[in-house]
Design an enzyme around this catalytic site. Sequence first.
Site, PDB file in Angstrom:
ATOM      1  N   THR A  51      -7.709  -2.867   1.925  1.00 40.27           N
ATOM      2  CA  THR A  51      -7.194  -3.782   0.894  1.00 40.27           C
ATOM      3  C   THR A  51      -7.692  -5.218   1.085  1.00 40.27           C
ATOM      4  O   THR A  51      -8.307  -5.776   0.174  1.00 40.27           O
ATOM      5  CB  THR A  51      -5.659  -3.680   0.797  1.00 40.27           C
ATOM      6  OG1 THR A  51      -5.328  -2.301   0.584  1.00 40.27           O
ATOM      7  CG2 THR A  51      -5.108  -4.515  -0.346  1.00 40.27           C
ATOM      8  N   ASP A 105      -1.170   0.025  -4.626  1.00 32.51           N
ATOM      9  CA  ASP A 105      -2.475   0.604  -4.965  1.00 32.51           C
ATOM     10  C   ASP A 105      -2.385   2.068  -5.381  1.00 32.51           C
ATOM     11  O   ASP A 105      -3.217   2.566  -6.129  1.00 32.51           O
ATOM     12  CB  ASP A 105      -3.471   0.408  -3.814  1.00 32.51           C
ATOM     13  CG  ASP A 105      -2.921   0.850  -2.473  1.00 32.51           C
ATOM     14  OD1 ASP A 105      -1.755   1.297  -2.402  1.00 32.51           O
ATOM     15  OD2 ASP A 105      -3.670   0.761  -1.482  1.00 32.51           O
ATOM     16  N   HIS A 106      -1.355   2.771  -4.872  1.00 40.99           N
ATOM     17  CA  HIS A 106      -1.153   4.187  -5.180  1.00 40.99           C
ATOM     18  C   HIS A 106       0.140   4.590  -4.499  1.00 40.99           C
ATOM     19  O   HIS A 106       0.691   3.816  -3.709  1.00 40.99           O
ATOM     20  CB  HIS A 106      -2.310   5.050  -4.650  1.00 40.99           C
ATOM     21  CG  HIS A 106      -2.588   4.817  -3.193  1.00 40.99           C
ATOM     22  ND1 HIS A 106      -1.753   5.278  -2.191  1.00 40.99           N
ATOM     23  CD2 HIS A 106      -3.538   4.095  -2.563  1.00 40.99           C
ATOM     24  CE1 HIS A 106      -2.220   4.873  -1.021  1.00 40.99           C
ATOM     25  NE2 HIS A 106      -3.300   4.137  -1.210  1.00 40.99           N
ATOM     26  N   SER A 112      -7.333   3.410  -0.928  1.00 43.87           N
ATOM     27  CA  SER A 112      -7.045   1.975  -1.003  1.00 43.87           C
ATOM     28  C   SER A 112      -8.292   1.141  -1.272  1.00 43.87           C
ATOM     29  O   SER A 112      -8.196   0.051  -1.836  1.00 43.87           O
ATOM     30  CB  SER A 112      -6.394   1.504   0.303  1.00 43.87           C
ATOM     31  OG  SER A 112      -5.179   2.179   0.481  1.00 43.87           O
ATOM     32  N   ASP A 155       0.850  -1.183   0.000  1.00 43.35           N
ATOM     33  CA  ASP A 155       0.000   0.000   0.000  1.00 43.35           C
ATOM     34  C   ASP A 155       0.894   1.244   0.000  1.00 43.35           C
ATOM     35  O   ASP A 155       1.772   1.373   0.838  1.00 43.35           O
ATOM     36  CB  ASP A 155      -0.881  -0.046   1.257  1.00 43.35           C
ATOM     37  CG  ASP A 155      -2.129   0.795   1.124  1.00 43.35           C
ATOM     38  OD1 ASP A 155      -1.997   2.003   0.887  1.00 43.35           O
ATOM     39  OD2 ASP A 155      -3.226   0.237   1.261  1.00 43.35           O
ATOM     40  N   GLU A 208      -0.876  -8.023   1.846  1.00 42.32           N
ATOM     41  CA  GLU A 208      -0.740  -6.563   1.819  1.00 42.32           C
ATOM     42  C   GLU A 208       0.333  -6.072   2.785  1.00 42.32           C
ATOM     43  O   GLU A 208       0.290  -6.374   3.981  1.00 42.32           O
ATOM     44  CB  GLU A 208      -2.062  -5.868   2.187  1.00 42.32           C
ATOM     45  CG  GLU A 208      -1.956  -4.352   1.982  1.00 42.32           C
ATOM     46  CD  GLU A 208      -2.957  -3.523   2.758  1.00 42.32           C
ATOM     47  OE1 GLU A 208      -3.488  -3.999   3.775  1.00 42.32           O
ATOM     48  OE2 GLU A 208      -3.193  -2.374   2.347  1.00 42.32           O
ATOM     49  N   ASP A 246       2.180   2.523   3.286  1.00 42.29           N
ATOM     50  CA  ASP A 246       1.301   3.698   3.135  1.00 42.29           C
ATOM     51  C   ASP A 246       1.341   4.581   4.381  1.00 42.29           C
ATOM     52  O   ASP A 246       1.404   5.807   4.288  1.00 42.29           O
ATOM     53  CB  ASP A 246      -0.131   3.194   2.884  1.00 42.29           C
ATOM     54  CG  ASP A 246      -1.172   4.301   2.903  1.00 42.29           C
ATOM     55  OD1 ASP A 246      -1.104   5.176   2.027  1.00 42.29           O
ATOM     56  OD2 ASP A 246      -2.046   4.279   3.789  1.00 42.29           O
TER      57      ASP A 246
HETATM   58 ZN   LIG Z   1      -3.276   5.785   2.693  1.00 41.27          ZN
END
Ligand SMILES: [Zn+2]
Length: 440
Positions: free
Chosen positions: A183, A361-362, A130, A86, A314, A319
């Site tokens: 996620t 995811d980003h 997410s 993430d 994950e 993140d």
């Molecule tokens: Zn985040």
Amino acid sequence: MTTLFNFLKKYALVILIAFCIGAFAGYKTLERLGIAALINSIPIPEGSIADKDAFVKTLPEGSTLVQKALSPVDRKAKNIILLIADGMSLSQVTSYRLLQGGPDERLSMDKFPISGIVLTHSADAIVTDSASSATAYSTGQKTNNGALGLDKNKEVLENLTEKIHDHGFVSSLISTSEITHATPAAFASHVDLRWKTDEISKQMMDSNVMTILGGGRHFFITEEMGGNREDGLNLMEQIKGSHTVLTKKEELSNFDTTNKGKVVGLFADEHLRDIERPDNHSSEPTTSEMLDFAINRSLDFNQNGCNGFFIMVEGSQVDWAGHANNVDYLVQEMKDFDDAVSMAHKFALENEDTLVIVTADHETGGLLIEPETPTNYTSPEVKFSFNTGIGYGSHTGVPVPVYAYGPGSENFTGTLDNTDIYYAMVEALDLETKSGSCVN
Ligand SMILES: [Zn+2]
């Protein structure tokens, strides 16, 4: 005058070459002395992230998303391990590589033969969260930020674990956050808002996912009991009939492999490695330890009639390190994730029927890798800086990488939309010739 003209005409080429050499030498000398002096003379303005050069634009209307054409996969995969970090884009991968062993270090994910670029926007935002991103991976459909397993009109979408269950595959979900986080939740629930954890946890326990491992005990007990459930349900008590609940990492290695029922591992009250709960850390597994358990359990299911397995892993807190603007936290979480990537890759090297996909995811934090001062590229010190907010960063809209190894990996190259990842996974599996569930 005529003599001079004839002389010039006769030696025109020589004069031209001499002139060019002179100009080049002069340019090089200026470049060495002049540009360095020029760069060093540029004043560095003082300021904060809020003062950075920024351009706010409205995007054009744009065209309709078209699913990327897939190469037909002849040699199908039996198993898929999908690892999602993430918040990880190339700057997170690069920062970890540099800090782990310098620029020539190679991470486990660097060793994959196939890689591609994934575009991450959601149905209603250029910058995804997410939930919508994981829904793209679990269903192949764009949805609005915050939604899990539902389309943008809140219609239920069949997710990958449901789809392959009907074809005799067994699924596992692993995360380092609470298991109800966006996620993993997108692979086992259908809820319009990711914050509805009371509903998400119930749906995840009712799903056909046989192994779910991570943190999140507080999402199974009531507020009166010290937990986070607002609905007053003691879900921990309720699932004792349907699940084996693991709370300590030793229980992963001591697990009775003849137990073919559902397993949920809740190794922390909320996320794993919570700095406010250091006393609990010794009973929390690493991502690799959870993956090892899920792989062995899945192989056992395969030997007992399942056609193959799917495991989603994950690395949730990459993140969170981006949100916290903390590069040391980032390195810790990238290491935990890349170690799991290494385990999955090794398994696939030894079991050539397994497809391993590593993606994100980003991006989170707008992480930059800069010279220590803007005017000195060759400084021995490198500056890692987060550029989305002071104290608390946000997600960004830059693409993320995808790496793949194994049967069907050929479709994970070039530029893909995040929804294409789902279709490439489905194409990799042999679902047509197989039907019927292999678990209860
Ligand atoms: Zn985040």
